[in-house]
Design an enzyme around this catalytic site. Sequence first.
Site, PDB file in Angstrom:
ATOM      1  N   GLU A 191     -16.717  69.716  12.627  1.00  0.00           N
ATOM      2  CA  GLU A 191     -15.479  69.666  13.111  1.00  0.00           C
ATOM      3  C   GLU A 191     -14.713  70.853  12.834  1.00  0.00           C
ATOM      4  O   GLU A 191     -13.944  71.582  13.425  1.00  0.00           O
ATOM      5  CB  GLU A 191     -14.641  68.707  12.484  1.00  0.00           C
ATOM      6  CG  GLU A 191     -14.937  67.217  12.826  1.00  0.00           C
ATOM      7  CD  GLU A 191     -14.117  66.053  12.759  1.00  0.00           C
ATOM      8  OE1 GLU A 191     -12.899  66.395  11.854  1.00  0.00           O
ATOM      9  OE2 GLU A 191     -13.916  65.105  13.129  1.00  0.00           O
ATOM     10  N   ARG A 243     -12.195  78.143  16.414  1.00  0.00           N
ATOM     11  CA  ARG A 243     -13.031  79.455  16.899  1.00  0.00           C
ATOM     12  C   ARG A 243     -12.034  80.582  16.953  1.00  0.00           C
ATOM     13  O   ARG A 243     -12.367  81.839  16.480  1.00  0.00           O
ATOM     14  CB  ARG A 243     -13.676  79.476  18.189  1.00  0.00           C
ATOM     15  CG  ARG A 243     -14.746  78.324  18.035  1.00  0.00           C
ATOM     16  CD  ARG A 243     -15.811  78.363  19.446  1.00  0.00           C
ATOM     17  NE  ARG A 243     -14.694  77.711  20.663  1.00  0.00           N
ATOM     18  CZ  ARG A 243     -14.318  76.529  20.744  1.00  0.00           C
ATOM     19  NH1 ARG A 243     -14.562  75.448  20.082  1.00  0.00           N
ATOM     20  NH2 ARG A 243     -13.434  76.187  21.923  1.00  0.00           N
ATOM     21  N   GLU A 265     -24.934  79.359   5.249  1.00  0.00           N
ATOM     22  CA  GLU A 265     -26.508  79.324   4.843  1.00  0.00           C
ATOM     23  C   GLU A 265     -27.093  78.613   5.714  1.00  0.00           C
ATOM     24  O   GLU A 265     -26.720  77.594   6.520  1.00  0.00           O
ATOM     25  CB  GLU A 265     -26.323  78.541   3.322  1.00  0.00           C
ATOM     26  CG  GLU A 265     -26.179  77.156   3.259  1.00  0.00           C
ATOM     27  CD  GLU A 265     -26.241  76.427   1.996  1.00  0.00           C
ATOM     28  OE1 GLU A 265     -27.360  76.805   1.205  1.00  0.00           O
ATOM     29  OE2 GLU A 265     -25.489  75.579   1.550  1.00  0.00           O
ATOM     30  N   SER A 266     -28.365  79.077   5.742  1.00  0.00           N
ATOM     31  CA  SER A 266     -29.279  78.672   6.804  1.00  0.00           C
ATOM     32  C   SER A 266     -30.454  77.918   6.224  1.00  0.00           C
ATOM     33  O   SER A 266     -31.284  78.443   5.778  1.00  0.00           O
ATOM     34  CB  SER A 266     -29.721  79.606   7.851  1.00  0.00           C
ATOM     35  OG  SER A 266     -30.646  79.308   8.564  1.00  0.00           O
ATOM     36  N   ARG A 312     -32.866  77.352   8.128  1.00  0.00           N
ATOM     37  CA  ARG A 312     -33.936  78.017   8.624  1.00  0.00           C
ATOM     38  C   ARG A 312     -34.599  78.949   7.828  1.00  0.00           C
ATOM     39  O   ARG A 312     -35.902  79.224   7.756  1.00  0.00           O
ATOM     40  CB  ARG A 312     -33.776  78.753   9.715  1.00  0.00           C
ATOM     41  CG  ARG A 312     -33.431  77.971  11.146  1.00  0.00           C
ATOM     42  CD  ARG A 312     -33.108  78.956  12.345  1.00  0.00           C
ATOM     43  NE  ARG A 312     -34.358  79.680  12.484  1.00  0.00           N
ATOM     44  CZ  ARG A 312     -34.438  80.784  13.336  1.00  0.00           C
ATOM     45  NH1 ARG A 312     -33.093  81.389  13.705  1.00  0.00           N
ATOM     46  NH2 ARG A 312     -35.498  81.714  13.514  1.00  0.00           N
ATOM     47  N   ARG A 321      -5.643  69.491  10.868  1.00  0.00           N
ATOM     48  CA  ARG A 321      -6.438  68.986  10.095  1.00  0.00           C
ATOM     49  C   ARG A 321      -5.598  68.647   8.626  1.00  0.00           C
ATOM     50  O   ARG A 321      -6.381  68.150   7.861  1.00  0.00           O
ATOM     51  CB  ARG A 321      -7.585  69.940   9.740  1.00  0.00           C
ATOM     52  CG  ARG A 321      -8.417  70.483  10.747  1.00  0.00           C
ATOM     53  CD  ARG A 321      -8.982  69.312  11.387  1.00  0.00           C
ATOM     54  NE  ARG A 321      -9.837  69.969  12.505  1.00  0.00           N
ATOM     55  CZ  ARG A 321     -10.322  69.044  13.633  1.00  0.00           C
ATOM     56  NH1 ARG A 321     -10.385  67.851  13.241  1.00  0.00           N
ATOM     57  NH2 ARG A 321     -11.274  69.711  14.596  1.00  0.00           N
TER      58      ARG A 321
END
Length: 272
Positions: free
Chosen positions: A93, A98, A106-107, A109, A226
């Site tokens: 959310e 944007r 943090e990834s 991957r 929010r």
Amino acid sequence: MTPSQQSKLFVRFNVEFKSSVDVTLIQSMGSDAMLASAAWVSTSAQQGLRRAVENPDDVRGVINYLIKHRHGTPFEHSAMTFCVKAPIFVWREWHRHRIGFSYNEESARYKQLDPVFYIPARDRPMVKVDGWKPGRPKFLTLDQSMALVTDMEHFGDIAEAAADQKYDEIVSDMKQGYKDEYARYERQLSRQLDPGLARDCLPVGIYSSCWVTCNPRSLMSFLSLRVGSEEATFRSYPLHEIELGALACEEMFKQGWPITHAAFVLNGRVAP
């Protein structure tokens, strides 16, 4: 790999269960005076900052005018960077905001995500009300829900005990699911699988950390949606967990830009 080996693989990590969204202010730039000065550039580009210092009442007046009449660009001349630790379902959310926001997360991957998972606090509103609508989702706490189906005279001992039992069942299911899926994640990593693929089994309740940078204008837009304030001109019904993060950001915004925040609240929490 035997079940015993799988168990040892999992217990290398201490599983943590949390009910919070953690927000830390990394840095900030600007002030109410800077925002007022940005507005005064229109007529006196060289004198704005001096005017802000010499006439603080003018700062309050122009900021209130700008927000009331929704002149938004001056509020882009400051910035704040937060480090936010939140479950991935919150990021789904948060990342929808944007315009005026920058993110670095943090990834999974490149690293193994820590086994930190979200569970709701005991007093989180989580039971649908009668006539529940997706556009205006409202919920009761477990205590409130049980009070509706239990003799109110015995609420203290019957309804509360029933609410405790239901909460324990909810949390127990969540914890077991988290443990099972994280163990599966580690088994996939142990097979030297691409981490970007191994993470696919992880639940959205796992925590991820992200740096979030925004300006006051974009933050006010975020807060208007929010935070479910009854003072708002346009009432919103945010997800409980993203509201926890938004309230933390709002408190830091209030401390750094008190005049702007007060004008935002005074004018119905409508972003300029």
